[in-house]
Design an enzyme around this catalytic site. Structure first.
Site, mmCIF file in Angstrom:
data_model
loop_
_atom_site.group_PDB
_atom_site.id
_atom_site.type_symbol
_atom_site.label_atom_id
_atom_site.label_comp_id
_atom_site.label_asym_id
_atom_site.label_seq_id
_atom_site.Cartn_x
_atom_site.Cartn_y
_atom_site.Cartn_z
ATOM 1 N N LYS A 110 0.848 -1.188 0.000
ATOM 2 C CA LYS A 110 0.000 0.000 0.000
ATOM 3 C C LYS A 110 0.889 1.245 0.000
ATOM 4 O O LYS A 110 1.953 1.269 0.632
ATOM 5 C CB LYS A 110 -0.894 -0.023 1.243
ATOM 6 C CG LYS A 110 -1.980 1.030 1.277
ATOM 7 C CD LYS A 110 -2.893 0.792 2.473
ATOM 8 C CE LYS A 110 -4.089 1.730 2.468
ATOM 9 N NZ LYS A 110 -5.040 1.391 3.556
ATOM 10 N N SER B 153 -9.533 1.233 1.925
ATOM 11 C CA SER B 153 -8.557 2.120 1.315
ATOM 12 C C SER B 153 -7.391 1.393 0.647
ATOM 13 O O SER B 153 -6.521 2.027 0.051
ATOM 14 C CB SER B 153 -8.008 3.081 2.377
ATOM 15 O OG SER B 153 -7.376 2.390 3.441
ATOM 16 N N SER C 28 -10.456 -1.685 5.665
ATOM 17 C CA SER C 28 -9.660 -1.292 4.499
ATOM 18 C C SER C 28 -8.816 -2.378 3.858
ATOM 19 O O SER C 28 -8.248 -2.154 2.796
ATOM 20 C CB SER C 28 -8.760 -0.102 4.855
ATOM 21 O OG SER C 28 -9.531 1.055 5.060
#
Length: 564
Positions: free
Chosen positions: A112, A187, A211
């Site tokens: 990420k 996310s 997320s």
């Protein structure tokens, strides 16, 4: 303000040109069609690839280039990548910066964007964070390299990190690999898009309200939300530094369950507590893993509805499919009614945003795009108190919607005094759940939908921002949760009944169902959520494996996207 706006535009353009230039200047080893040798690499579980690297059967450079080639194809299809680290990774290998005797030797790992890799920005989607490369690797990356893994790309996310979409001005919008009109989740949406496409086998995301779980559900991959203290949290950037009301947890994701299991076990074997003070000194518990793999009859509770948003037909069908498979294996499966999930949604949303949304908003430059869901939260938070009071009365007594009224009523900035009261409520709620699980439900594991609907269309979080209760609940409780994709939306099986009337729904459910259309959604993945209690990663993964085996025995194992 004008200069700030133009600086924002320049920084976004610079990063996009930088990414594009990196891709176009890649050597031919990262472009073109896949050859038979590369397809063989793509077809192997990571533990097999590790053995091949250890035995010098396969070169880690070849593994890197193979996954790099597919990652570029995924980028072309979904816009999932932020930073491209292929050539730097080759240098790390040449310079022996990666331990090729470790348990993840030669395995490319995607990260990420919020995770720090030395020499690269950690923008988190904000233009103000660009042009500031970190001097050295963060702790997560240090552990990965010591384990033999090769960080090779960073992946997209939503600005603010508070959305089940993944869009920002710096990197653009990431799309779902199954349907470009839908979100891959957030996310950690760039990660899920890449994994589902096949451009990576293992990755790391973070989870504060779902997320790593919503993206796995939306895109069709696997994830594990670890409890706090099991994985490191240092060496990253975030949109809400200092927020500990609902701690964000970095956790693993993978293309297959087998890879997720091996990755998690291997990472914990690296003793991450020696790198990061926040990690509990807990070895991998082999006996717990064995016990839950072999226990003859499991007691499995099923939470079919959180009392806020009833699951859509597609999500209800996926859950029932898993229930049927488990019953056919002789397990005891029963419905449960836990302590109010709505109460958890109230507490969690208030304590997470006790700062009045000031922190995530403080990084925006003039004219910078804000995620539509976060914008909704920010706008409601800025509402004048008398207006909020009148609006709450209108919703509660005229619209007769106590669910939405309760959320709006409590949506305001808290003082430290008020936040402490919220934390006390949080702890009391956690104790209530623990007592219910141990003394009333007496179950081994809990199954729930991961979300009320499959993936939302782009900008759908404007309406569905509050529909996160099925995941957010377990962030508050800090329970270990895993996601297993089960099926795909079927236009015939998953239609809403003729009697369905969205006007009769509460405000949260109405926002979620505004975008539910089984015909348009056909083919999107649908998953289930497998829940254990705190720090039960070994147990949850073992039960996930048994669920997938039960589905496979019925010919119902989830079919991954085929790699182009």
């Amino acid at each position: 303000m004008i200069s700030d706006f133009f600086q924002h535009r320049r920084d976004c353009k610079r990063k996009q040109i930088e990414r594009s230039s990196k891709i176009t200047s890649l050597p031919s080893t990262y472009t073109g069609s896949l050859n038979p040798s590369e397809r063989s690499i793509l077809g192997k579980p990571i533990q097999d690839l590790v053995q091949d690297v250890h035995k010098n059967i396969t070169s880690p450079i070849d593994v890197l280039r193979t996954y790099g080639k597919v990652a570029i194809k995924a980028q072309e299809r979904t816009n999932c990548l932020t930073e491209i680290c292929f050539l730097e990774a080759e240098e790390w290998l040449k310079n022996n910066d990666i331990n090729l005797k470790g348990p993840l030797a030669g395995i490319p790992v995607s990260l990420k964007d919020s995770i720090a890799v030395g020499g690269f920005d950690v923008s988190v989607g904000y233009s103000c964070n660009t042009g500031k490369p970190y001097e050295k690797d963060g702790i997560l990356v240090q552990i990965l390299k010591d384990a033999g893994a090769i960080p090779f790309v960073k992946t997209n996310l939503p600005v603010t990190l508070l959305s089940f979409e993944s869009t920002n001005d710096v990197w653009g919008r990431t799309t779902n690999p199954h349907n470009k009109n839908y979100s891959p989740g957030g996310s950690t949406g760039g990660e899920s898009a890449l994994l589902a496409f096949g451009g990576s086998r293992i990755g790391i995301g973070s989870d504060v309200a779902g997320s790593v779980r919503a993206p796995a559900h939306f895109s069709g991959c696997y994830s594990l939300r670890c409890s706090t203290g099991r994985w490191p949290k240092q060496g990253v950037n975030t949109s809400m530094p200092g927020q500990e009301g609902i701690p964000s947890v970095f956790s693993p994701m993978a293309r297959t369950l087998n890879d997720l299991f091996y990755f998690t076990k291997s990472f914990i074997s690296m003793k991450p507590w020696l790198y990061d003070h926040s990690v509990h000194p807990m070895e991998w518990r082999d006996q717990m893993e064995t016990d839950w793999k072999l226990k003859s009859k499991l007691r499995i509770g099923v939470m079919r509805d959180d009392g806020v948003v009833t699951p859509s037909p597609a999500c209800a069908r996926a859950l029932e499919q898993a229930v049927t498979a488990l019953k056919s294996e002789g397990h005891e499966v029963f419905d449960v009614s836990p302590p109010s999930p709505y109460e958890a949604l109230l507490i969690a949303s208030q304590v997470l945003n006790a700062d009045g949304c000031r922190t995530f908003a403080s990084y925006f430059r003039t004219g910078e795009w804000m995620d539509s869901g976060a914008k909704q939260m920010y706008s409601l938070m800025r509402m004048f108190t008398p207006v909020r009071w009148l609006y709450t009365l209108w919703v509660r007594y005229v619209q007769r919607d106590p669910i939405w009224a309760g959320l709006v009523e409590g949506w305001y900035e808290r003082s430290a005094f008020e936040q402490w009261k919220l934390v006390a409520k949080r702890e009391a709620y956690k104790a209530k759940w623990h007592d219910w699980w141990q003394n009333e439900a007496k179950m081994d594991i809990l199954l729930t939908p991961p979300n009320a609907t499959p993936a939302v269309p782009h900008d759908g979080m404007h309406d569905a921002v509050s529909s996160c209760g099925y995941t957010f609940l377990f962030n508050l409780l800090d329970y270990t949760c895993g996601i297993i994709p089960v099926t795909h939306v079927d236009a015939k099986l998953d239609q809403l009944p003729a009697s369905f009337n969205s006007k009769k729904l509460n405000g949260v459910a109405r926002g979620a169902y505004k975008h539910y259309d089984a015909t348009k959604m056909e083919g999107l993945p649908v998953a289930i959520q497998v829940v254990g209690q705190r720090l039960e990663e070994e147990k949850v993964l073992s039960v996930m494996e048994r669920i997938e085996l039960a589905l496979d025995a019925r010919g119902e194992k989830y079919q991954l996207l085929e790699i182009d």
